[in-house]
Design a protein around this motif. Structure first.
Motif, short mmCIF file in Angstrom:
data_model
loop_
_atom_site.label_atom_id
_atom_site.label_comp_id
_atom_site.label_asym_id
_atom_site.label_seq_id
_atom_site.Cartn_x
_atom_site.Cartn_y
_atom_site.Cartn_z
N ALA A 59 -17.89 1.38 19.72
CA ALA A 59 -17.54 0.23 20.55
C ALA A 59 -18.52 0.08 21.71
CB ALA A 59 -16.11 0.39 21.07
N GLY A 60 -18.84 -1.18 22.03
CA GLY A 60 -19.82 -1.44 23.07
C GLY A 60 -19.23 -1.92 24.38
N SER A 61 -17.91 -2.11 24.42
CA SER A 61 -17.30 -2.63 25.64
C SER A 61 -15.81 -2.35 25.62
CB SER A 61 -17.55 -4.14 25.77
OG SER A 61 -16.94 -4.83 24.68
N ILE A 62 -15.14 -2.64 26.73
CA ILE A 62 -13.70 -2.46 26.82
C ILE A 62 -13.09 -3.77 27.31
CG2 ILE A 62 -13.80 0.02 27.21
CD1 ILE A 62 -13.50 -0.46 30.19
N ASN A 63 -11.79 -3.94 27.05
CA ASN A 63 -11.13 -5.17 27.48
C ASN A 63 -10.47 -4.96 28.84
OD1 ASN A 63 -8.76 -3.78 26.95
ND2 ASN A 63 -8.03 -5.18 25.37
N VAL A 64 -9.79 -5.99 29.32
CA VAL A 64 -9.20 -5.94 30.66
C VAL A 64 -8.12 -4.86 30.78
CG1 VAL A 64 -7.80 -7.23 32.34
CG2 VAL A 64 -9.81 -8.30 31.29
N PRO A 65 -7.13 -4.75 29.87
CA PRO A 65 -6.14 -3.68 30.02
C PRO A 65 -6.75 -2.28 30.06
CG PRO A 65 -5.33 -5.32 28.48
CD PRO A 65 -6.77 -5.66 28.76
N THR A 66 -7.82 -2.03 29.28
CA THR A 66 -8.45 -0.71 29.31
C THR A 66 -9.15 -0.49 30.65
OG1 THR A 66 -8.76 -0.67 26.92
CG2 THR A 66 -10.17 0.77 28.22
N ALA A 67 -9.87 -1.51 31.13
CA ALA A 67 -10.53 -1.38 32.43
C ALA A 67 -9.51 -1.19 33.54
CB ALA A 67 -11.39 -2.62 32.70
N GLU A 68 -8.38 -1.88 33.43
CA GLU A 68 -7.33 -1.72 34.45
C GLU A 68 -6.67 -0.36 34.35
OE1 GLU A 68 -6.03 -6.33 35.39
OE2 GLU A 68 -4.86 -5.19 33.91
N ALA A 69 -6.61 0.21 33.16
CA ALA A 69 -6.08 1.58 33.03
C ALA A 69 -6.98 2.55 33.78
CB ALA A 69 -5.99 1.96 31.55
N LEU A 70 -8.29 2.37 33.67
CA LEU A 70 -9.22 3.21 34.44
C LEU A 70 -9.02 2.98 35.93
CD1 LEU A 70 -12.48 2.72 32.33
CD2 LEU A 70 -10.85 4.60 32.19
N ASP A 71 -8.87 1.73 36.31
CA ASP A 71 -8.67 1.39 37.72
C ASP A 71 -7.42 2.07 38.27
OD1 ASP A 71 -8.92 0.15 40.17
OD2 ASP A 71 -8.32 -1.84 39.47
N ARG A 72 -6.34 2.06 37.50
CA ARG A 72 -5.09 2.67 37.97
C ARG A 72 -5.22 4.16 38.21
NH1 ARG A 72 -2.90 -0.91 34.32
NH2 ARG A 72 -2.75 0.64 32.67
N ARG A 73 -6.19 4.79 37.58
CA ARG A 73 -6.36 6.24 37.75
C ARG A 73 -7.56 6.59 38.63
NH1 ARG A 73 -2.02 5.37 36.68
NH2 ARG A 73 -0.87 5.95 34.79
N GLY A 74 -8.07 5.61 39.37
CA GLY A 74 -9.14 5.88 40.31
C GLY A 74 -10.51 6.00 39.69
N LEU A 75 -10.69 5.44 38.48
CA LEU A 75 -11.95 5.58 37.75
C LEU A 75 -12.75 4.28 37.70
CD1 LEU A 75 -10.56 7.65 34.73
CD2 LEU A 75 -11.71 8.53 36.78
N LEU A 76 -12.34 3.28 38.49
CA LEU A 76 -13.02 1.99 38.42
C LEU A 76 -14.47 2.07 38.86
CD1 LEU A 76 -12.85 -1.05 37.88
CD2 LEU A 76 -12.15 -1.36 40.26
N SER A 77 -14.73 2.77 39.96
CA SER A 77 -16.10 2.83 40.47
C SER A 77 -17.03 3.50 39.46
CB SER A 77 -16.16 3.57 41.81
OG SER A 77 -15.70 4.91 41.67
N ALA A 78 -16.54 4.52 38.76
CA ALA A 78 -17.35 5.18 37.73
C ALA A 78 -17.64 4.22 36.59
CB ALA A 78 -16.64 6.43 37.22
N ALA A 79 -16.66 3.43 36.19
CA ALA A 79 -16.86 2.45 35.11
C ALA A 79 -17.82 1.36 35.55
CB ALA A 79 -15.52 1.86 34.69
N GLU A 80 -17.72 0.93 36.80
CA GLU A 80 -18.65 -0.09 37.31
C GLU A 80 -20.08 0.41 37.32
OE1 GLU A 80 -15.75 -2.61 40.35
OE2 GLU A 80 -16.77 -0.80 41.06
#
Length: 554
Positions: A59-80
């Motif tokens: 897979a080359g990307s993730i959708n909004v619920p997956t990105a928000e799951a990362l965000d909820r666990r404090g991983l948004l900056s790493a994903a960005e």
């Protein structure tokens, strides 16, 4: 079945022998699930048959619920940060190989991730970004272009911080559900575990050993994905191209090629059709054999009608089909399934990884609640009930794309109709909303429009966002009443529910489950709202640890 006699007893015993939950599979789904269980306090381990992480491109990307799951666990900056690096990598290639939207027009802007339907790129300039569903979930826009390999690295660091052991090179060979736990035979000894979850892919050993059926539709194509060095890239069209032999995609990053051939699945799968139109057997490879440079070049030449020359493979290539199946049940006693072990389909539209992460987020807190002893009756049964309909939708969404992508005249005519629809503002917006996951909804009790949906971006007056307060995996209660009466009521569930207070606004009160789904919401503060919140807390968070404060509100 005598599991303890089914394994080699002289193998080094490096697996935990008595844990609450054993997760089989260290892909993104297994890693997310293990992390959620650890946040609930469960003793969990991951068993992975591969000795090293899988380097194949997926897979080359993730959708909004997956990105928000990362965000909820404090991983948004790493994903960005991952997205920034990906955009830098793609940037040098984009000017000469950006995909064109249906009917021509400008390439999709890098700042807005849209995706494609059946190879038809969705033009970002046609999307109504002010649509309420899209506008409500814009905080993670900078964390969508996260490929699976980078996501696994990010999640591996996450589970390591949580102290979850990942045992590599360990295969499951047998299992026995004893009613109060599961005995698992492995190549590293027998594991005694309270629960076993198979996150071990489409050919799941756990599913097979548990005797869970896997009905669905048979495959009719072979797809390949790789990054290669090309001697003469000018022979290939940029983006997706079709012919009567199949289709291919070149880009969006340098050397990335995808081929799709509709003359049958790889050898070794049921109902394989492995002959060309002339009746000559075709060398298609078995499902698990490595994809060679020669196989990929031959496939690309067939579908492109050129004599393009590939000179090297960069990393492991991937072979896949449109096999579309869903497990007969996601749970059998103390054995559960998530991700591709529960459902498989073609990768078109990029739904598979995201569907699996959604499974893990949904199951994690529920199974964690069972282990912790506070789960209300029937909570674990809601996992199958809630995730199965979404899985069935994804299977049909991918089947529809196969119907549009075939090389025959009827599919070509249908493709023109769909392309015309996707060249409209309404059509493109609809498709982007579906692909992004912002319209996903679970059928839950309650008439508030937020109930059953993933919680939207909610900013607070102190400058934080509601999601910033849920990194520990607990329920979140947003109370915007002047006297904070709803927060006082929820205090009886301390340790499971974290209350966040804010100045008055609407919605007035929102209860969010650990998986980000709104369990209950109200715009009023009357007695019915108090009763509704208390019922929702009992339904999802179990019995209170102390007596609720029954105070009048409003």
């Amino acid at each position: 079945m005598d599991v303890e006699q089914d394994v080699e007893q002289d193998v080094e015993q490096d697996v935990e022998q008595d844990v609450d939950v054993t997760v089989v599979g260290a892909g993104p789904v297994g890693l997310v699930l293990a992390a959620e269980l650890a946040l609930c306090g469960a003793r969990v381990q991951i068993l992975e048959r591969r000795a090293e992480p899988d380097e194949a491109m997926k897979a080359g990307s993730i959708n909004v619920p997956t990105a928000e799951a990362l965000d909820r666990r404090g991983l948004l900056s790493a994903a960005e940060q991952v997205q920034r690096e990906i955009l830098e990598r793609v940037g040098s290639f984009a000017p000469k190989a950006d995909d064109q939207p249906p009917g021509g027009g400008r390439p999709a802007r890098e700042s807005r991730f849209t995706g494609h339907f059946a190879g038809m790129i969705l033009d970002a300039d046609l999307v109504d970004w002010a649509d309420p569903d899209l506008a409500a979930h814009a905080a993670v826009d900078g964390a969508r272009m996260v490929p699976q390999r980078e996501l696994e690295e990010l999640l591996a660091e996450h589970v390591a911080r949580l102290g979850v052991p990942v045992r590599r090179g360990v295969e499951v060979t047998a299992l026995e559900d004893t009613g109060d736990g599961v005995l698992v035979g492995t190549t590293a000894g027998t594991v005694r575990t309270g629960w076993l979850v198979g996150c071990d892919g489409g050919r799941s050993t756990v599913r097979r050993l548990a005797g869970i059926g896997f009905p669905g539709t048979d495959p009719e194509l072979t797809g390949r994905l790789a990054v290669v060095d090309i001697a003469d890239p000018e022979k290939l069209a940029n983006g997706w191209a079709w012919s009567n032999r199949g289709s291919y995609r070149y880009g969006p990053q340098p050397g990335r090629v995808v081929t799709v051939e509709f003359d049958g699945p790889p050898a070794g799968l049921p109902h394989s059709r492995l002959r060309s139109s002339g009746g000559t057997p075709m060398r298609r490879g078995t499902p698990t054999a490595p994809v060679t440079l020669e196989e990929l070049q031959a496939s690309l030449r067939r579908v492109s009608g050129t004599d393009v020359t590939l000179t090297a493979l960069r990393g492991a290539a991937t072979r896949w089909t449109d096999n579309a199946r869903q497990a007969a049940t996601y749970r059998s006693g103390r054995v559960l399934l998530a991700g591709d072990a529960a459902h498989v389909h073609s990768p078109f539209g990029g739904q598979g990884l995201n569907l699996g992460v959604g499974d893990a987020m949904n199951l994690g807190w529920k199974l964690g609640a069972v282990v912790a002893g506070w789960a209300p009756d029937g909570l674990l049964d809601t996992y199958d009930a809630e995730r199965r309909p979404l899985g069935a939708w994804v299977l049909d969404w991918t089947r529809a794309q196969i119907g549009v992508m075939r090389g025959d005249a009827k599919s070509a005519a249908l493709r023109e109709v769909v392309a015309d629809l996707l060249s409209t503002r309404a059509g493109t917006t609809y498709a982007v909303k579906k692909l992004s996951g912002v319209t996903q909804r679970i059928d839950l009790p309650g008439d508030h429009p937020l109930v059953g949906r993933f919680v939207p971006d909610l900013s607070l007056t102190d400058g934080s966002r509601l999601v910033d307060h849920g990194h520990g995996g607990e329920f979140l209660l947003l109370d915007r009443t002047p006297d904070r009466a709803f927060a006082r009521l929820a205090a009886a569930w301390a340790g499971r529910v974290s209350s966040v207070t804010d100045d008055h606004a609407t919605p007035v009160v929102v209860l969010v489950r650990p998986d980000g789904v709104v369990a209950w919401a109200s715009d009023t503060t009357d007695t019915a709202a108090v009763t509704g919140l208390e019922a929702a807390l009992h339904r999802w968070a179990g019995a209170p640890s102390s007596s609720p404060a029954h105070e009048p509100v409003g």
